[in-house]
Design a protein around this motif. Structure first.
Motif, mmCIF file in Angstrom:
data_model
loop_
_atom_site.group_PDB
_atom_site.id
_atom_site.type_symbol
_atom_site.label_atom_id
_atom_site.label_comp_id
_atom_site.label_asym_id
_atom_site.label_seq_id
_atom_site.Cartn_x
_atom_site.Cartn_y
_atom_site.Cartn_z
ATOM 1 N N VAL A 259 15.234 9.989 0.951
ATOM 2 C CA VAL A 259 14.693 8.833 -0.112
ATOM 3 C C VAL A 259 14.165 7.919 0.310
ATOM 4 O O VAL A 259 12.892 6.930 -0.472
ATOM 5 C CB VAL A 259 15.807 9.487 -1.291
ATOM 6 N N LEU A 260 14.828 7.340 1.483
ATOM 7 C CA LEU A 260 13.995 5.691 1.954
ATOM 8 C C LEU A 260 13.201 5.860 1.979
ATOM 9 O O LEU A 260 12.017 5.046 2.149
ATOM 10 C CB LEU A 260 15.751 5.253 2.581
ATOM 11 N N LEU A 261 12.514 6.618 3.544
ATOM 12 C CA LEU A 261 11.578 6.985 4.073
ATOM 13 C C LEU A 261 10.280 6.642 3.293
ATOM 14 O O LEU A 261 9.732 5.790 3.995
ATOM 15 C CB LEU A 261 11.612 8.223 4.773
ATOM 16 N N PRO A 262 9.745 7.642 2.365
ATOM 17 C CA PRO A 262 8.549 6.839 1.642
ATOM 18 C C PRO A 262 8.633 5.765 1.299
ATOM 19 O O PRO A 262 7.742 5.065 1.528
ATOM 20 C CB PRO A 262 8.750 7.729 0.452
ATOM 21 N N ARG A 263 9.756 5.285 0.803
ATOM 22 C CA ARG A 263 9.706 3.234 0.498
ATOM 23 C C ARG A 263 8.886 2.447 1.818
ATOM 24 O O ARG A 263 8.691 1.328 1.442
ATOM 25 C CB ARG A 263 10.727 3.034 -0.295
ATOM 26 N N LEU A 264 9.555 3.128 2.787
ATOM 27 C CA LEU A 264 9.460 2.012 3.475
ATOM 28 C C LEU A 264 8.337 2.070 4.023
ATOM 29 O O LEU A 264 7.169 1.120 5.279
ATOM 30 C CB LEU A 264 10.038 2.386 5.574
ATOM 31 N N LEU A 265 8.006 3.799 3.723
ATOM 32 C CA LEU A 265 5.896 3.345 3.966
ATOM 33 C C LEU A 265 5.096 2.626 3.296
ATOM 34 O O LEU A 265 3.559 2.323 3.376
ATOM 35 C CB LEU A 265 5.693 4.896 4.295
ATOM 36 N N ASP A 266 5.542 2.717 1.953
ATOM 37 C CA ASP A 266 4.517 1.637 1.318
ATOM 38 C C ASP A 266 5.086 -0.359 1.246
ATOM 39 O O ASP A 266 6.235 -0.084 1.297
ATOM 40 C CB ASP A 266 5.293 1.906 -0.567
ATOM 41 N N GLU A 267 4.814 -0.455 1.873
ATOM 42 C CA GLU A 267 4.552 -2.091 1.435
ATOM 43 C C GLU A 267 5.548 -2.829 0.869
ATOM 44 O O GLU A 267 6.614 -3.785 0.775
ATOM 45 C CB GLU A 267 3.368 -2.935 1.719
ATOM 46 N N ARG A 268 5.263 -2.743 -0.866
ATOM 47 C CA ARG A 268 5.890 -3.381 -2.061
ATOM 48 C C ARG A 268 7.090 -2.631 -1.702
ATOM 49 O O ARG A 268 8.162 -3.758 -1.904
ATOM 50 C CB ARG A 268 5.003 -3.398 -3.069
ATOM 51 N N ALA A 269 7.247 -1.464 -1.709
ATOM 52 C CA ALA A 269 8.408 -0.813 -1.772
ATOM 53 C C ALA A 269 8.860 -1.249 -0.877
ATOM 54 O O ALA A 269 10.643 -1.508 -0.774
ATOM 55 C CB ALA A 269 8.619 0.719 -1.720
ATOM 56 N N ARG A 270 8.822 -0.466 0.709
ATOM 57 C CA ARG A 270 9.657 -1.857 1.623
ATOM 58 C C ARG A 270 10.355 -3.285 1.040
ATOM 59 O O ARG A 270 12.124 -3.712 1.666
ATOM 60 C CB ARG A 270 8.515 -2.122 2.938
ATOM 61 N N ARG A 271 9.431 -3.755 0.694
ATOM 62 C CA ARG A 271 10.102 -5.466 0.342
ATOM 63 C C ARG A 271 10.944 -5.409 -0.858
ATOM 64 O O ARG A 271 12.261 -5.693 -0.284
ATOM 65 C CB ARG A 271 9.294 -6.363 0.011
ATOM 66 N N GLU A 272 11.176 -4.134 -1.111
ATOM 67 C CA GLU A 272 12.270 -3.842 -2.461
ATOM 68 C C GLU A 272 13.532 -3.722 -1.795
ATOM 69 O O GLU A 272 15.356 -3.655 -2.337
ATOM 70 C CB GLU A 272 11.303 -2.900 -3.229
ATOM 71 N N VAL A 273 13.495 -2.508 -1.093
ATOM 72 C CA VAL A 273 14.934 -2.320 0.109
ATOM 73 C C VAL A 273 15.176 -3.184 0.953
ATOM 74 O O VAL A 273 15.911 -3.324 1.079
ATOM 75 C CB VAL A 273 14.120 -0.659 0.813
#
Length: 466
Positions: A212-226
């Motif tokens: 679940v986390l990996l795709p979000r870390l590959l996206d700059e905006r989603a990474r900031r949310e993480v």
């Protein structure tokens, strides 16, 4: 017996004179802050009175074939490090600390390690620094490799003094110096769980959270949310730990483990693999929040079980940083050593370990982290103000105007922009780029489905290496 005097502190401070092997053996845990197990310890001496200077510790290599290269490297590290800090040492004291497997064969252990002691003495002599004393501590007794007189250094060894019964112990207590137990005990507080049921539950939580986390870390905006989510959760866990009833040290770790669920631990562990998230968490290094942060990082390090052992580098490094920042150098060295054992290429741990060992002041790094935290707070406030203005005046896009977005960017020392690196999928090893080659970039959008599918395999995980 080699008659010599070693001062435990510089002129103007309280000093204790150590008159021989017995006093040196008794002083070792107070010099290190713990009882070193399975360790070679080397201490530099300075001046005519032999003031203690730099010291280093390393686990004793199991293979005798490694003793020669290790001895050369240790001697070089101690002498060169001392030259940078206090000047070239005038002498060196060596301790080899290892108990026998049955607890009753200390003399055999001493004889087995004698070639290693000789190699250490030769390596120091090659650098024109004599070894004043070399001791073996095993099974509650000590032997001198340098003293040939059986009247004071008998073949069967001499018993170590009972803890807390010597002049050195009294002076250390008066000075506020505490021995934290054995090195093995200190490491046990930071090592992964071993109970099968607990390991399975935590590993399952990490396996579930990873894809679940990996795709979000590959996206700059989603990474900031993480990053924001990870820090909020970590803060909640710190508050929970701080609000818990205090427990004796022997029970404190077990109590902290019960306060944090497997899913919560998995989310923070994986979130900390991002460099920027970890750097923001490092700002909790002083004041009342430092102790609750330290307890959280220890707890998370114990949750890095099974194939997720490398993930422990992040919480272990944070634990080492908080320990160093709050004045616990022995605890910092132990945590940072374990972080490098988990991931030898973890840059933050490498830098902190070297700085701590060289006696640098952590205030410089604390100041940088405070400034970064202030800049982040200003940026968040500016973003909140912009949202409030937009909500009050209406969207510029609705009136045909072009919206203006202002983002405050903190300059890096090298003048560049900080870029996040995607976590390494499981099973992918590190490969140094050949000269002239370029580093692989973050996977394109079309490849994320495959990467996420690879990540979902059991035992896989996201990793950062900074």
């Amino acid at each position: 017996m080699n008659k010599h005097h070693e001062s435990t502190g510089p002129a103007g401070e309280q000093q204790i004179t150590l008159r021989g092997p017995a006093d040196l053996a008794d002083a070792l845990p107070y010099l290190m802050g713990f009882y070193p197990n399975d360790s070679v310890v080397m201490v530099a001496l300075h001046g005519g009175q032999g003031r203690f200077g730099g010291r280093l510790r390393l686990g004793i290599p199991q293979a005798p074939g490694e003793w020669g290269p290790v001895a050369d490297q240790l001697a070089e590290c101690l002498v060169s490090g001392s030259e940078r800090r206090e000047g070239r040492p005038d002498a060196i004291v060596i301790f080899l600390c290892q108990d026998s497997p049955d607890g009753a064969s200390g003399r055999l252990t001493m004889e087995r390690l004698r070639p290693f002691a000789q190699r250490l003495r030769t390596a120091c002599g090659a650098l024109d620094v004599p070894v004043l004393e070399a001791l073996c501590l095993s099974d509650g007794r000590y032997w001198s490799y340098c003293c040939p007189d059986p009247r004071c250094c008998p073949d069967q060894g001499s018993p170590l003094a009972m803890p807390g019964t010597t002049v050195m112990a009294a002076a250390a207590t008066y000075a506020g110096v505490h021995v934290r137990g054995t090195l093995r005990d200190m490491e046990a507080r930071l090592q992964p769980w071993r109970a099968p049921a607990a390991v399975r539950a935590q590993e399952k939580a990490l396996d579930t959270a990873g894809p679940v986390l990996l795709p979000r870390l590959l996206d700059e905006r989603a990474r900031r949310e993480v990053t924001a989510e990870t820090l909020r959760l970590a803060r909640r866990l710190m508050d929970r730990i701080e609000d818990a009833q205090p427990a004796p040290p022997a029970l404190a770790d077990a109590g902290d483990d019960q306060l944090i669920g497997s899913d919560e631990a998995a989310a923070v562990i994986l979130g900390l693999q991002d460099r920027e998230t970890r750097d923001k968490a490092a700002a909790w290094m002083e004041g009342p929040e430092a102790q609750s942060a330290l307890r959280l990082w220890r707890t998370l390090a114990r949750r890095c079980v099974g194939p997720y052992g490398e993930h422990a580098a992040a919480p272990l490094t944070l634990a080492g940083w908080v320990s160093w920042s709050t004045g616990d150098e022995p605890g910092a060295r132990v945590a940072l050593s374990l972080a490098l054992r988990a991931d030898p290429d973890y840059t933050f741990a490498q830098l902190l370990h070297r700085a701590c060992n060289e006696g640098l002041d952590p205030e410089a790094l604390r100041r940088c982290l405070r400034e970064a935290a202030d800049a982040d707070a200003d940026e968040e406030q500016a973003g909140a103000d912009a949202e409030a203005v937009e909500a009050a005046t209406g969207s510029g896009a609705e009136r045909g105007a072009t919206p203006l977005h202002v983002r405050r960017v903190r300059a890096l020392p090298d003048g560049g922009r900080r870029r996040a690196r995607a976590p390494r999928p499981p099973g992918v090893g590190r490969h140094k780029a050949s000269p002239g080659s370029t580093r692989p970039r973050v996977p394109a959008a079309g490849r994320r489905t495959r990467d996420a599918r690879l990540y979902s395999r059991r035992g896989s995980r996201a990793r950062r290496h900074d």
